[in-house]
Scaffold this motif. Sequence first.
Motif, mmCIF file in Angstrom:
data_model
loop_
_atom_site.group_PDB
_atom_site.id
_atom_site.type_symbol
_atom_site.label_atom_id
_atom_site.label_comp_id
_atom_site.label_asym_id
_atom_site.label_seq_id
_atom_site.Cartn_x
_atom_site.Cartn_y
_atom_site.Cartn_z
ATOM 1 N N VAL A 197 -10.213 0.657 -15.905
ATOM 2 C CA VAL A 197 -9.512 -0.121 -16.738
ATOM 3 C C VAL A 197 -8.077 0.084 -16.674
ATOM 4 C CG1 VAL A 197 -8.818 -0.840 -19.520
ATOM 5 C CG2 VAL A 197 -11.103 -0.802 -18.587
ATOM 6 N N GLY A 198 -7.678 1.319 -16.444
ATOM 7 C CA GLY A 198 -6.260 1.604 -16.115
ATOM 8 C C GLY A 198 -5.746 1.127 -14.704
ATOM 9 N N LEU A 199 -6.579 1.225 -13.748
ATOM 10 C CA LEU A 199 -6.397 0.738 -12.499
ATOM 11 C C LEU A 199 -6.224 -1.002 -12.653
ATOM 12 C CD1 LEU A 199 -8.465 2.933 -10.135
ATOM 13 C CD2 LEU A 199 -6.021 2.590 -10.368
ATOM 14 N N LEU A 200 -7.013 -1.537 -13.487
ATOM 15 C CA LEU A 200 -7.121 -2.887 -13.419
ATOM 16 C C LEU A 200 -5.907 -3.519 -14.087
ATOM 17 C CD1 LEU A 200 -10.812 -3.821 -14.243
ATOM 18 C CD2 LEU A 200 -9.726 -4.064 -12.278
ATOM 19 N N MET A 201 -5.395 -2.615 -15.200
ATOM 20 C CA MET A 201 -4.134 -2.994 -15.739
ATOM 21 C C MET A 201 -2.860 -2.837 -14.939
ATOM 22 S SD MET A 201 -4.903 -1.327 -19.574
ATOM 23 C CE MET A 201 -3.439 -1.814 -20.305
ATOM 24 N N ILE A 240 -2.381 4.612 -15.854
ATOM 25 C CA ILE A 240 -1.444 3.813 -15.865
ATOM 26 C C ILE A 240 -0.029 4.631 -15.449
ATOM 27 C CG2 ILE A 240 0.001 2.261 -17.324
ATOM 28 C CD1 ILE A 240 -2.581 1.530 -18.713
ATOM 29 N N VAL A 241 0.112 5.779 -16.090
ATOM 30 C CA VAL A 241 1.284 6.405 -15.882
ATOM 31 C C VAL A 241 1.423 7.060 -14.573
ATOM 32 C CG1 VAL A 241 2.629 8.546 -16.430
ATOM 33 C CG2 VAL A 241 1.449 6.947 -18.361
ATOM 34 N N SER A 242 0.293 7.528 -14.218
ATOM 35 C CA SER A 242 0.070 8.057 -12.855
ATOM 36 C C SER A 242 0.218 6.879 -11.675
ATOM 37 C CB SER A 242 -1.199 8.728 -12.735
ATOM 38 O OG SER A 242 -1.394 9.976 -13.561
ATOM 39 N N ALA A 243 -0.218 5.894 -11.948
ATOM 40 C CA ALA A 243 -0.141 5.072 -10.746
ATOM 41 C C ALA A 243 1.308 4.285 -10.819
ATOM 42 C CB ALA A 243 -1.159 3.899 -11.201
ATOM 43 N N ALA A 255 -2.806 -4.066 5.119
ATOM 44 C CA ALA A 255 -3.653 -3.727 4.211
ATOM 45 C C ALA A 255 -3.841 -4.827 3.003
ATOM 46 C CB ALA A 255 -3.425 -2.550 3.537
ATOM 47 N N ARG A 256 -5.079 -5.019 2.560
ATOM 48 C CA ARG A 256 -5.176 -5.965 1.357
ATOM 49 C C ARG A 256 -4.939 -5.189 0.284
ATOM 50 N NH1 ARG A 256 -9.348 -7.517 5.012
ATOM 51 N NH2 ARG A 256 -10.734 -6.524 3.791
ATOM 52 N N GLU A 257 -4.659 -6.068 -0.891
ATOM 53 C CA GLU A 257 -4.178 -5.671 -2.293
ATOM 54 C C GLU A 257 -5.470 -4.499 -2.620
ATOM 55 O OE1 GLU A 257 -1.169 -5.006 -4.790
ATOM 56 O OE2 GLU A 257 -1.224 -6.139 -2.888
ATOM 57 N N GLY A 258 -6.461 -4.773 -2.328
ATOM 58 C CA GLY A 258 -7.519 -4.064 -2.834
ATOM 59 C C GLY A 258 -7.776 -2.773 -1.950
ATOM 60 N N GLN A 259 -7.405 -2.840 -0.768
ATOM 61 C CA GLN A 259 -7.436 -1.639 0.073
ATOM 62 C C GLN A 259 -5.960 -0.587 -0.281
ATOM 63 O OE1 GLN A 259 -7.194 -3.922 4.057
ATOM 64 N NE2 GLN A 259 -8.929 -2.743 4.659
ATOM 65 N N VAL A 260 -4.913 -1.205 -0.752
ATOM 66 C CA VAL A 260 -3.869 -0.465 -1.014
ATOM 67 C C VAL A 260 -4.109 0.291 -2.320
ATOM 68 C CG1 VAL A 260 -1.373 -0.519 -2.069
ATOM 69 C CG2 VAL A 260 -2.025 -2.364 -0.173
ATOM 70 N N TYR A 261 -4.962 -0.449 -3.264
ATOM 71 C CA TYR A 261 -5.072 0.473 -4.410
ATOM 72 C C TYR A 261 -6.330 1.705 -3.975
ATOM 73 C CZ TYR A 261 -2.446 -2.061 -7.567
ATOM 74 O OH TYR A 261 -1.698 -2.620 -8.596
ATOM 75 N N ARG A 262 -7.126 1.377 -3.290
ATOM 76 C CA ARG A 262 -8.258 2.092 -2.685
ATOM 77 C C ARG A 262 -7.814 3.160 -1.930
ATOM 78 N NH1 ARG A 262 -11.230 -1.253 -1.104
ATOM 79 N NH2 ARG A 262 -11.113 -0.824 1.253
ATOM 80 N N THR A 263 -6.920 3.057 -1.157
ATOM 81 C CA THR A 263 -6.657 4.116 0.102
ATOM 82 C C THR A 263 -5.391 4.677 0.052
ATOM 83 O OG1 THR A 263 -5.746 2.253 1.361
ATOM 84 C CG2 THR A 263 -7.887 2.861 1.987
ATOM 85 N N VAL A 264 -4.240 4.103 -1.137
ATOM 86 C CA VAL A 264 -2.895 4.604 -1.313
ATOM 87 C C VAL A 264 -2.892 5.130 -2.741
ATOM 88 C CG1 VAL A 264 -0.247 4.132 -1.325
ATOM 89 C CG2 VAL A 264 -2.143 3.299 0.508
ATOM 90 N N ILE A 265 -2.969 4.301 -3.718
ATOM 91 C CA ILE A 265 -2.819 4.378 -5.074
ATOM 92 C C ILE A 265 -3.776 5.538 -5.589
ATOM 93 C CG2 ILE A 265 -2.601 3.689 -7.487
ATOM 94 C CD1 ILE A 265 -0.402 2.647 -5.528
ATOM 95 N N LEU A 266 -5.243 5.096 -5.424
ATOM 96 C CA LEU A 266 -5.987 5.846 -6.045
ATOM 97 C C LEU A 266 -5.931 7.680 -5.336
ATOM 98 C CD1 LEU A 266 -8.296 6.183 -8.054
ATOM 99 C CD2 LEU A 266 -10.061 5.468 -6.286
ATOM 100 N N PRO A 267 -5.795 7.793 -4.321
ATOM 101 C CA PRO A 267 -5.765 9.203 -3.628
ATOM 102 C C PRO A 267 -4.313 9.767 -4.075
ATOM 103 C CG PRO A 267 -6.399 7.618 -2.009
ATOM 104 C CD PRO A 267 -5.976 6.625 -2.976
ATOM 105 N N ALA A 268 -3.259 8.816 -4.351
ATOM 106 C CA ALA A 268 -2.189 9.547 -4.964
ATOM 107 C C ALA A 268 -2.332 10.244 -6.213
ATOM 108 C CB ALA A 268 -0.935 8.555 -4.519
ATOM 109 N N ILE A 269 -2.951 9.497 -7.161
ATOM 110 C CA ILE A 269 -3.034 9.800 -8.417
ATOM 111 C C ILE A 269 -4.090 10.808 -8.835
ATOM 112 C CG2 ILE A 269 -1.789 7.690 -9.059
ATOM 113 C CD1 ILE A 269 -4.640 6.727 -10.147
ATOM 114 N N VAL A 270 -5.068 11.089 -7.800
ATOM 115 C CA VAL A 270 -6.195 11.909 -8.257
ATOM 116 C C VAL A 270 -5.828 13.279 -8.962
ATOM 117 C CG1 VAL A 270 -7.974 13.342 -7.157
ATOM 118 C CG2 VAL A 270 -7.822 11.056 -6.388
#
Length: 267
Positions: free
Chosen positions: A93-97, A154-157, A173-188
């Motif tokens: 939900v946080g990533l979707l928001m 939300i705060v981390s992203a 990169a498409r929007e989904g790839q940006v979140y999967r390969t950039v945003i998500l690894p960065a906030i782990v």
Amino acid sequence: MTTPEAKLPHPRPTDRSGLLGVGLGGGVIVALLVLWWALTDLTGTIRPLYFPAPSEVLDAVRQIWRSMLPDAGATLVRVLVSWSLGSALGVLVGLLMVRSRVLLYTLTPLIEALRPVPPVALIPFVILWFGIGDSGKLFLGSLACFMVMVVNTIVSANNVSPVYGRAARSLGAREGQVYRTVILPAIVPELVSGLRIGSALAFAVVVAAEFLGAEQGIGRLIMQASRTLNTPVVLIGTIVIAVEAVLVDRLIKIVSSRVTRWSESSS
């Protein structure tokens, strides 16, 4: 931001500092055990009703350890299930928001209104809605973890520099790839902190729910023992919760250290 591919060296505790830490921690535990024995068994300064002596606790352990195992297992399973469900849903939900402004503006007022409410305060309603079965306890534990993880995500992203997203998009990169390969690894690494806080909250909420009604669980064991002033069993139950919580926290740290080996903040 450090990408997953970057293998940056990061400082690790030396063998000497590690031994010093283990020695100091062990020394504090031994000192507390000696103080406990001196104030109870040796001098009788503290009455057994208020705090049992080590000898009484050991006797109680020998008497109840077999019957206590199902209670310890029931509590641990409830915590792990509610923590897994609540954390996964919170991150999703946080990533979707973060990705959808509509969702962000729609759900933020609701989350901000519910977040300050302690999940324990909802126990009377949950008992009415779900009864005293496992469903209500899983709901409360999941709710506590969800609130932690959705805000943490939300705060981390939002703390990830937009430059990296723009760079990825410029490379196709498409929007989904940006979140999967950039945003998500960065906030782990930041998510790991939320997961550890969530596990502690799940223990607190689940055990509190077991106080009010459960067929099995450490909370039920502690509540029954307190009604008969059986303080050795109360203390044993508390120690079991602490041990389980530490083991779960250590497991999260071990897994996260392997997942985030590329991060400078991993330890």
